[in-house]
Design a protein around this motif. Structure first.
Motif, mmCIF file in Angstrom:
data_model
loop_
_atom_site.group_PDB
_atom_site.id
_atom_site.type_symbol
_atom_site.label_atom_id
_atom_site.label_comp_id
_atom_site.label_asym_id
_atom_site.label_seq_id
_atom_site.Cartn_x
_atom_site.Cartn_y
_atom_site.Cartn_z
ATOM 1 N N VAL A 116 -5.112 -4.615 3.945
ATOM 2 C CA VAL A 116 -4.163 -5.251 2.631
ATOM 3 C C VAL A 116 -2.882 -4.646 2.059
ATOM 4 C CG1 VAL A 116 -6.772 -6.245 2.153
ATOM 5 C CG2 VAL A 116 -5.944 -4.220 1.781
ATOM 6 N N LEU A 117 -2.657 -5.066 0.992
ATOM 7 C CA LEU A 117 -1.177 -3.838 0.375
ATOM 8 C C LEU A 117 -2.440 -2.721 -0.868
ATOM 9 C CD1 LEU A 117 1.898 -4.123 -0.965
ATOM 10 C CD2 LEU A 117 0.969 -6.255 -2.496
ATOM 11 N N LEU A 118 -1.179 -1.943 -0.568
ATOM 12 C CA LEU A 118 -1.767 -1.184 -1.873
ATOM 13 C C LEU A 118 -0.424 -1.101 -2.511
ATOM 14 C CD1 LEU A 118 -3.019 1.509 -3.652
ATOM 15 C CD2 LEU A 118 -3.261 2.817 -1.463
ATOM 16 N N MET A 119 0.094 -0.358 -4.214
ATOM 17 C CA MET A 119 1.127 -0.504 -4.234
ATOM 18 C C MET A 119 0.972 0.119 -5.337
ATOM 19 S SD MET A 119 5.388 -3.125 -4.619
ATOM 20 C CE MET A 119 4.983 -3.143 -6.784
ATOM 21 N N GLU A 120 1.961 1.378 -5.609
ATOM 22 C CA GLU A 120 2.113 2.264 -7.111
ATOM 23 C C GLU A 120 2.891 1.680 -8.130
ATOM 24 O OE1 GLU A 120 2.907 6.966 -9.118
ATOM 25 O OE2 GLU A 120 3.288 6.394 -7.023
ATOM 26 N N LYS A 295 2.509 -8.618 3.649
ATOM 27 C CA LYS A 295 2.703 -7.140 3.673
ATOM 28 C C LYS A 295 1.879 -5.719 3.369
ATOM 29 C CE LYS A 295 6.778 -8.003 5.373
ATOM 30 N NZ LYS A 295 7.324 -7.516 6.584
ATOM 31 N N ILE A 296 1.402 -5.110 3.731
ATOM 32 C CA ILE A 296 0.346 -3.523 3.242
ATOM 33 C C ILE A 296 1.166 -2.773 2.327
ATOM 34 C CG2 ILE A 296 -1.353 -4.461 4.720
ATOM 35 C CD1 ILE A 296 -0.682 -1.827 5.809
ATOM 36 N N GLU A 297 2.940 -2.720 2.054
ATOM 37 C CA GLU A 297 3.301 -1.882 1.896
ATOM 38 C C GLU A 297 4.713 -2.441 1.263
ATOM 39 O OE1 GLU A 297 4.762 2.896 3.562
ATOM 40 O OE2 GLU A 297 3.675 1.485 4.855
ATOM 41 N N SER A 298 4.980 -1.867 0.021
ATOM 42 C CA SER A 298 6.630 -1.694 -0.111
ATOM 43 C C SER A 298 7.115 -1.009 0.278
ATOM 44 C CB SER A 298 6.038 -1.494 -1.742
ATOM 45 O OG SER A 298 7.709 -1.927 -1.937
#
Length: 329
Positions: A116-120, A295-298
């Motif tokens: 899953v996506l994690l983004m700051e 996507k799981i990352e920017s």
């Protein structure tokens, strides 16, 4: 494809996020978490969210959301994010991403493990005028120095001086000038120039144990970056990227309002482009589009950038004596 989003936190930053994200067609606010039912209900009613939660685990397991925006105190980001990531929910977490680099590593591992996506949620790097800086960086020639200033007197500092220590100045919440303000200076510089060879830092510590203001020098092989940030004073000077062929002058670097190229020889060029007043729109749009794309990352606010920024912040705190309870866990 509508992305159903829940929010953690009922403060002004959450309101700003909702107002900005509501301009995105595929965004839908469906849930609100707060520690009290009354607060959650009042906030949910205001923004027409159908579901309220006072139990984080229950919210994470709920099928009423696909993703969550976390705007709780910094010390809670990692714990809360991991609960949602383990329940296959996408996570957008406010800056600073966590208390320290160990927490950031745990969050990234949970995101990868659960796909899953994690983004700051560091908005600056998605703004059109920051992209203008990136696109015109070559014009200054060989870069020798960058200077970024973000000093904003906190409305909570008056209360602090009168003896009331609000969240902004509490070490148990992993707060202070570096975590709340300095990150806006540091994050874009890491994105532009990468990891520095050396970090030197200085801070003024308040009696509560957090920093009220500070400065950082990042050393690179052929240039240096100077950062100045504060929650106890204001500054009105612009930021600048200095090159051998000219300079980029930036007003209000955290949310760039004006960008100029000043050549060593020639006329000043105004590079400013229009951008939405609701500046959090662009980070919200990136988050929603990444989820839709699977996507799981920017590629912008990437795991590597968030990790490097937190490594530097840990080093700054080590040099200046700012210790959070989270560091001992």
């Amino acid at each position: 494809m509508t992305i159903r989003v829940g929010v953690i936190g009922t403060n002004w930053i959450t309101e700003s996020f909702i107002e900005a994200a509501s301009e995105i067609e595929d965004f839908q606010l469906t849930a609100v978490y707060s520690r009290t039912t009354d607060k959650a209900k009042a906030f949910a009613d205001k923004y027409k969210a159908e579901n309220i939660f006072i139990d984080l685990e229950e919210m994470a397991k709920s099928d009423t959301i696909d993703a969550v925006y976390i705007a709780s105190p910094n010390a809670l980001h990692a714990q809360q994010a991991i609960v949602f990531l383990k329940n296959k929910k996408h996570v957008l977490t406010e800056k600073a991403m966590a208390s320290n680099v160990n927490e950031v590593k745990q969050m990234i591992a949970a995101a990868k493990e659960n796909n899953v996506l994690l983004m700051e949620a560091l908005k600056t790097t998605f703004l059109p005028n920051f992209q203008v800086i990136q696109e015109n960086l070559h014009k200054v020639g060989e870069i020798r120095r960058a200077f970024v200033s973000y000093c904003q007197y906190s409305s909570r500092y008056d209360a602090y001086k009168e003896g009331t220590v609000l969240n902004a100045f509490r070490p148990e919440l992993s707060n202070g000038a570096l975590m709340d303000i300095g990150v806006y200076c540091l994050y874009p510089m890491v994105l532009l120039f990468g990891k520095p060879e050396e970090v030197k830092a200085n801070s003024f510590l308040l009696d509560s144990g957090v920093d009220g203001e500070g400065s950082i020098i990042l050393s690179y092989p052929d240039m240096d970056v100077i950062l100045m940030y504060s929650k106890i004073t204001n500054s009105y000077i612009p930021s600048e990227i200095q090159g051998e062929e000219g300079n980029l002058l930036v007003q209000q670097f955290s949310t760039p309002t004006k960008v100029e190229f000043i050549p060593r020889k020639g006329e000043v060029e105004d590079l400013t482009v229009s951008q939405k007043t609701a500046s959090m729109y662009y980070e919200a749009k990136e988050f929603i589009e990444l989820i839709k794309a699977g996507k799981i990352e920017s590629a912008v606010n990437s795991y590597d950038v968030s990790l490097t920024v937190m490594e530097i912040m840990d080093e700054v705190r080590k040099q200046t004596g700012v210790v959070f309870p989270a560091d001992k866990q």
